[in-house]
Design a protein around this motif. Structure first.
Motif, PDB file in Angstrom:
ATOM      1  N   GLU A  75      26.681 -82.144  24.708  1.00 11.11           N
ATOM      2  CA  GLU A  75      26.153 -81.327  23.612  1.00 11.11           C
ATOM      3  C   GLU A  75      24.930 -80.521  24.052  1.00 11.11           C
ATOM      4  OE1 GLU A  75      25.614 -83.597  20.030  1.00 11.11           O
ATOM      5  OE2 GLU A  75      27.713 -83.259  19.511  1.00 11.11           O
ATOM      6  N   ILE A  76      24.150 -81.055  24.998  1.00  7.65           N
ATOM      7  CA  ILE A  76      22.989 -80.300  25.485  1.00  7.65           C
ATOM      8  C   ILE A  76      23.474 -79.034  26.180  1.00  7.65           C
ATOM      9  CG2 ILE A  76      21.153 -80.333  27.226  1.00  7.65           C
ATOM     10  CD1 ILE A  76      20.374 -83.006  26.337  1.00  7.65           C
ATOM     11  N   SER A 129      26.364 -77.565  25.606  1.00  9.94           N
ATOM     12  CA  SER A 129      26.924 -76.679  24.578  1.00  9.94           C
ATOM     13  C   SER A 129      25.806 -75.905  23.890  1.00  9.94           C
ATOM     14  CB  SER A 129      27.687 -77.497  23.535  1.00  9.94           C
ATOM     15  OG  SER A 129      28.777 -78.142  24.127  1.00  9.94           O
ATOM     16  N   ALA A 130      24.735 -76.613  23.553  1.00 11.51           N
ATOM     17  CA  ALA A 130      23.616 -75.955  22.884  1.00 11.51           C
ATOM     18  C   ALA A 130      23.034 -74.870  23.781  1.00 11.51           C
ATOM     19  CB  ALA A 130      22.541 -76.980  22.529  1.00 11.51           C
ATOM     20  N   ALA A 131      22.890 -75.186  25.070  1.00 17.20           N
ATOM     21  CA  ALA A 131      22.306 -74.210  25.997  1.00 17.20           C
ATOM     22  C   ALA A 131      23.216 -73.002  26.163  1.00 17.20           C
ATOM     23  CB  ALA A 131      22.045 -74.873  27.349  1.00 17.20           C
ATOM     24  N   VAL A 132      24.519 -73.262  26.193  1.00 12.89           N
ATOM     25  CA  VAL A 132      25.468 -72.153  26.331  1.00 12.89           C
ATOM     26  C   VAL A 132      25.397 -71.246  25.106  1.00 12.89           C
ATOM     27  CG1 VAL A 132      27.933 -71.610  26.304  1.00 12.89           C
ATOM     28  CG2 VAL A 132      27.047 -73.255  27.935  1.00 12.89           C
ATOM     29  N   ASP A 134      22.741 -70.957  23.173  1.00  9.92           N
ATOM     30  CA  ASP A 134      21.408 -70.365  23.086  1.00  9.92           C
ATOM     31  C   ASP A 134      21.218 -69.244  24.094  1.00  9.92           C
ATOM     32  OD1 ASP A 134      20.596 -71.898  21.051  1.00  9.92           O
ATOM     33  OD2 ASP A 134      19.465 -73.340  22.236  1.00  9.92           O
ATOM     34  N   SER A 135      21.687 -69.480  25.315  1.00 10.96           N
ATOM     35  CA  SER A 135      21.362 -68.534  26.369  1.00 10.96           C
ATOM     36  C   SER A 135      22.607 -68.009  27.070  1.00 10.96           C
ATOM     37  CB  SER A 135      20.428 -69.220  27.371  1.00 10.96           C
ATOM     38  OG  SER A 135      20.562 -68.619  28.625  1.00 10.96           O
ATOM     39  N   LYS A 195      19.600 -69.234  34.084  1.00 15.15           N
ATOM     40  CA  LYS A 195      18.530 -69.563  33.147  1.00 15.15           C
ATOM     41  C   LYS A 195      18.667 -71.020  32.679  1.00 15.15           C
ATOM     42  CE  LYS A 195      15.890 -67.683  29.503  1.00 15.15           C
ATOM     43  NZ  LYS A 195      15.055 -66.558  29.396  1.00 15.15           N
ATOM     44  N   ILE A 196      19.904 -71.432  32.380  1.00 13.76           N
ATOM     45  CA  ILE A 196      20.126 -72.817  31.964  1.00 13.76           C
ATOM     46  C   ILE A 196      19.753 -73.760  33.111  1.00 13.76           C
ATOM     47  CG2 ILE A 196      21.884 -74.516  31.328  1.00 13.76           C
ATOM     48  CD1 ILE A 196      23.329 -72.257  29.872  1.00 13.76           C
ATOM     49  N   GLU A 216      15.725 -73.609  33.567  1.00 14.77           N
ATOM     50  CA  GLU A 216      14.890 -74.026  32.434  1.00 14.77           C
ATOM     51  C   GLU A 216      15.267 -75.385  31.865  1.00 14.77           C
ATOM     52  OE1 GLU A 216      13.303 -71.687  29.504  1.00 14.77           O
ATOM     53  OE2 GLU A 216      13.543 -69.781  30.541  1.00 14.77           O
ATOM     54  N   ILE A 217      16.548 -75.735  31.929  1.00  8.64           N
ATOM     55  CA  ILE A 217      16.979 -76.988  31.285  1.00  8.64           C
ATOM     56  C   ILE A 217      17.337 -78.047  32.323  1.00  8.64           C
ATOM     57  CG2 ILE A 217      18.594 -78.014  29.636  1.00  8.64           C
ATOM     58  CD1 ILE A 217      16.902 -75.818  28.409  1.00  8.64           C
ATOM     59  N   PRO A 231      14.500 -79.138  35.383  1.00  6.89           N
ATOM     60  CA  PRO A 231      13.443 -80.064  34.952  1.00  6.89           C
ATOM     61  C   PRO A 231      13.947 -81.472  34.652  1.00  6.89           C
ATOM     62  CG  PRO A 231      13.287 -77.989  33.770  1.00  6.89           C
ATOM     63  CD  PRO A 231      14.579 -77.948  34.511  1.00  6.89           C
ATOM     64  N   MET A 232      15.258 -81.616  34.400  1.00  3.68           N
ATOM     65  CA  MET A 232      15.793 -82.952  34.133  1.00  3.68           C
ATOM     66  C   MET A 232      16.203 -83.656  35.423  1.00  3.68           C
ATOM     67  SD  MET A 232      18.181 -82.036  30.846  1.00  3.68           S
ATOM     68  CE  MET A 232      18.698 -83.688  30.424  1.00  3.68           C
TER      69      MET A 232
END
Lengths: 364, 310
Positions: B200-201, B203-206, B208-209, B214-215, B218-219, B222-223
């Protein structure tokens, strides 16, 4: 605030067909709830609209745009996920900001929108926290905020309240409803919780096995379920469904149960003229029974009490009738006075029965 | 009065508690089995510690003392002469510039190798795990097979390939080979780590951006802290300790510290300068040790990070 329509949607995974030639259209500003048991295809339908899955065949329209082959970010939608799906390494502010990263807005506009959404959802004090430092309800607000900042016409919710506790769920339910009234946006909301569906929706689509069983307002769905599945799925305790035979005599139509009890359905709005001896299934809502026979009565059952249970403001009583239980909604006081085993006369209010064709399962 | 009685009651209660039956734990006797384990572990420890002791003490001795032959004796005079000689002026072949040449070569090999190998494999792993890549399954299978191909088998083709690319015999040649050979394993490591990121993270990023890079920056990046540390340690130690790739692809100008060390120790004329050799060996081993000391704790956290979702 566009209308959304699905036209002849088919979705298959290999040889497995999940959705087959599905059509559904909702109007501008509608709050559509896709309701159904697990595996009925409601989340698939939502993901197709979001663009997270590709349709096998058919067309999805948002407003006048055919979005079937557009990328998710270009569809003009915002989505709230069941697990919130917040970015764990970003602050709340960063989460909201990333929601706008595809929009190429100037910095001031981005900040303005974040401030607006934060104020609306009362998450201003949380803007510098990370998702790990928030409670479930706060995370839910942030997830909604991330959708709000996009300022789009269509919001998608995928079971957003199912991870919250009961009290918080009621609060958030009201809040989402309030937001919808305020923003006048179109909402597509997936849930398996019929209370959410009944309270929030302007339109409900009840789905089962990839097929839309009934599409209508909450009242229509509840009062006039179009088939046995909808009748059994909506309502708690569930509608009592019993086999009966129609007896059509001059000026009087009755449904006769196997035990001989006769249910007067003379005033039932039959779609087709009823035939004498037709096999039907009578659907009786638990709340349309009374213990005290006042007013016009369609049938009276003389049945023994099995047990009663209280759920706070309400109580249900279960009576044994034809080898099965008959669920009734009763006043809590009355429920306390019931003795298991004792036989009682319970009446069904006239004009409230539902009749389904026993062969097709469709409403008569 | 009442206070007193309360105090008395309290006292009584305490006494009652004290006199309540309690069950002392039996002290466990040392069994034959645990003695055996202890002895075995001690032998293992000695197996590593004795040679290490000899290496360290010898590196601080003078040649005169070494010639006396008392291997386990402490140095009579503690001197850094051997360390200085090994670092600055020991002869490797015809050049007498010490280990520092190899050290800097190793550093120059290490940095581009790390950037190349981790950069390539982290992006490949990210794409394979989180995006819909055509033929991702077969591709992963091929990677898996590649991870088990011994280096020696593909050494000659790689030599002619690097020669054609005009990087053979240089630091860059070594770095590129390190990056290529590490690709399969590192890609599998990153891919498996990213598979645990909730769908879902993504999916949300897709939604959003939608931007691959960029994904990632930025996402996802960092993880990736934990797994990056694991991979960094794996790579630093394996590149630093490598000998075969260095000796094959480094030519004369691009030889890493390990090759330098080997050349320095294998001399054919004169006496063997044990103290220099020991100091040189220790100098070569220090960098990975330092890495372990500083980030070893993070390493363990990283290894277990994927095991339990949190």
């Amino acid at each position: 605030m566009p209308r959304v329509s699905f036209e002849h949607i088919t979705k298959t995974y290999g040889t497995l067909t999940v959705l087959d030639d599905l059509n559904l259209a909702i109007d501008d500003g509608d709050f559509l709830v896709l309701l159904g048991p697990s595996g009925c295809g409601k989340t698939t339908l939502l993901n197709l609209l979001a663009g997270l899955l590709d349709v096998t065949d058919g067309r999805i329209m948002i407003g006048d745009r055919d979005v079937t082959d557009l990328d998710p970010k270009d569809r003009g939608l915002a989505m709230v996920f069941q697990s919130y799906a917040l970015y764990p390494t970003k602050t709340v502010h960063g989460n909201l900001k990333f929601g706008l990263s595809a929009s190429k807005l100037p910095r001031e506009e981005i900040e303005k929108r974040i401030a607006w959404a934060a104020k609306l959802l009362q998450i201003e004090p949380l803007l510098n926290r990370k998702p790990g430092q928030l409670s479930g309800g706060q995370r839910q607000r942030v997830a909604i905020g991330r959708a709000l900042v996009k300022n789009v016409g269509v919001f998608l919710f995928d079971e957003p309240l199912s991870n919250l506790d009961a009290k918080l769920r009621t609060e958030m339910r009201l809040e989402i409803k309030k937001l919808h009234d305020q923003l006048k946006s179109t909402v597509v909301y997936v849930t398996h919780d019929q209370i959410e569906a009944m309270t929030m929706a302007t339109k409900i689509a009840v789905m089962n096995g990839g097929v839309i069983q009934q599409f209508g307002t909450p009242d229509e769905i509840y009062e006039r379920p179009s088939n046995l599945f909808v009748a059994g799925f909506i309502g708690s305790p569930a509608m009592n469904l019993r086999k009966a035979k129609l007896s059509v005599a001059a000026g009087k139509i009755e449904a006769v149960f196997t035990s001989g009890v006769r249910l007067d359905v003379s005033d039932y709005p039959f779609a087709h003229p009823p035939l004498d001896g037709a096999e039907v299934i009578a659907g009786l809502r638990p709340e349309h029974f009374t213990l005290a026979a006042t007013g016009p009565v369609a049938a009276t059952f003389d049945v023994p009490v099995q047990y009663a249970e209280r759920t706070g403001p309400d109580a249900s009583a279960y009576f044994r009738f034809e080898d099965d239980l008959l669920a009734l909604r009763v006043e809590p006081d009355a429920a306390a006075r019931l003795n298991p085993g004792q036989s009682m006369a319970v009446s069904y209010i006239k004009g409230k029965a539902n009749l389904f064709d026993a062969r097709t399962g469709q409403r008569m | 009065m009442t206070h007193l009685s309360i105090a008395q009651k309290a006292l009584g209660a305490e006494v009652a508690v004290r006199s309540a039956p309690y069950f002392p734990r039996k002290k466990k006797a040392i069994t034959g089995r645990s003695i055996a384990v202890i002895v075995f572990l001690s032998i293992c420890a000695l197996f590593f510690c004795v040679p290490l002791y000899v290496v360290i003490t010898t590196s601080f001795k003078t040649m005169e003392q070494i010639r006396e032959g008392a291997m386990f004796a402490l140095p009579n005079v503690w001197t850094l002469e051997a360390w200085d000689h090994a670092w600055n002026s020991a002869c490797s072949g015809t050049r007498c510039e010490g280990l520092k040449v190899g050290f800097w070569n190793s550093v120059y090999i290490l940095i581009p190798s790390l950037i190349l190998s981790i950069g390539l494999s982290i992006i490949t792993g990210y794409a394979l795990a989180l995006w819909n890549v055509k033929w991702a399954g077969p591709f992963l299978f091929v990677l898996f097979i590649c991870a088990f191909v011994p280096f020696q088998i593909i050494m000659f083709p790689l030599i002619s390939m690097t020669a054609a690319m005009k990087v053979y015999g240089s630091i860059w040649g070594v770095a590129i080979i390190h990056a290529i050979l590490a690709m399969p394993v590192l890609t599998l490591i990153f891919r498996n780590y990213y598979k645990d990121i909730p769908q879902e993270i993504m999916s949300a990023a897709v939604m959003d951006s939608g931007s691959f890079w960029k994904i990632f920056f930025e996402i996802i990046l960092p993880m990736s802290g934990n797994i990056l540390i694991v991979v960094l340690i794996l790579q630093i130690t394996s590149i630093w300790n490598d000998y075969l790739i260095g000796v094959t692809f480094g030519g004369l100008g691009g030889q890493p510290m390990t090759v330098n060390l080997a050349n320095l120790i294998t001399i054919s004329t004169g006496t063997v300068r044990y103290n220099d050799n020991m100091a040189a060996a220790l100098l070569t081993a220090i960098p990975p040790l330092v890495i372990y000391f500083f980030v070893g704790k993070l390493f363990v956290q990283g290894i277990t990070a994927g095991a339990i979702k949190g």
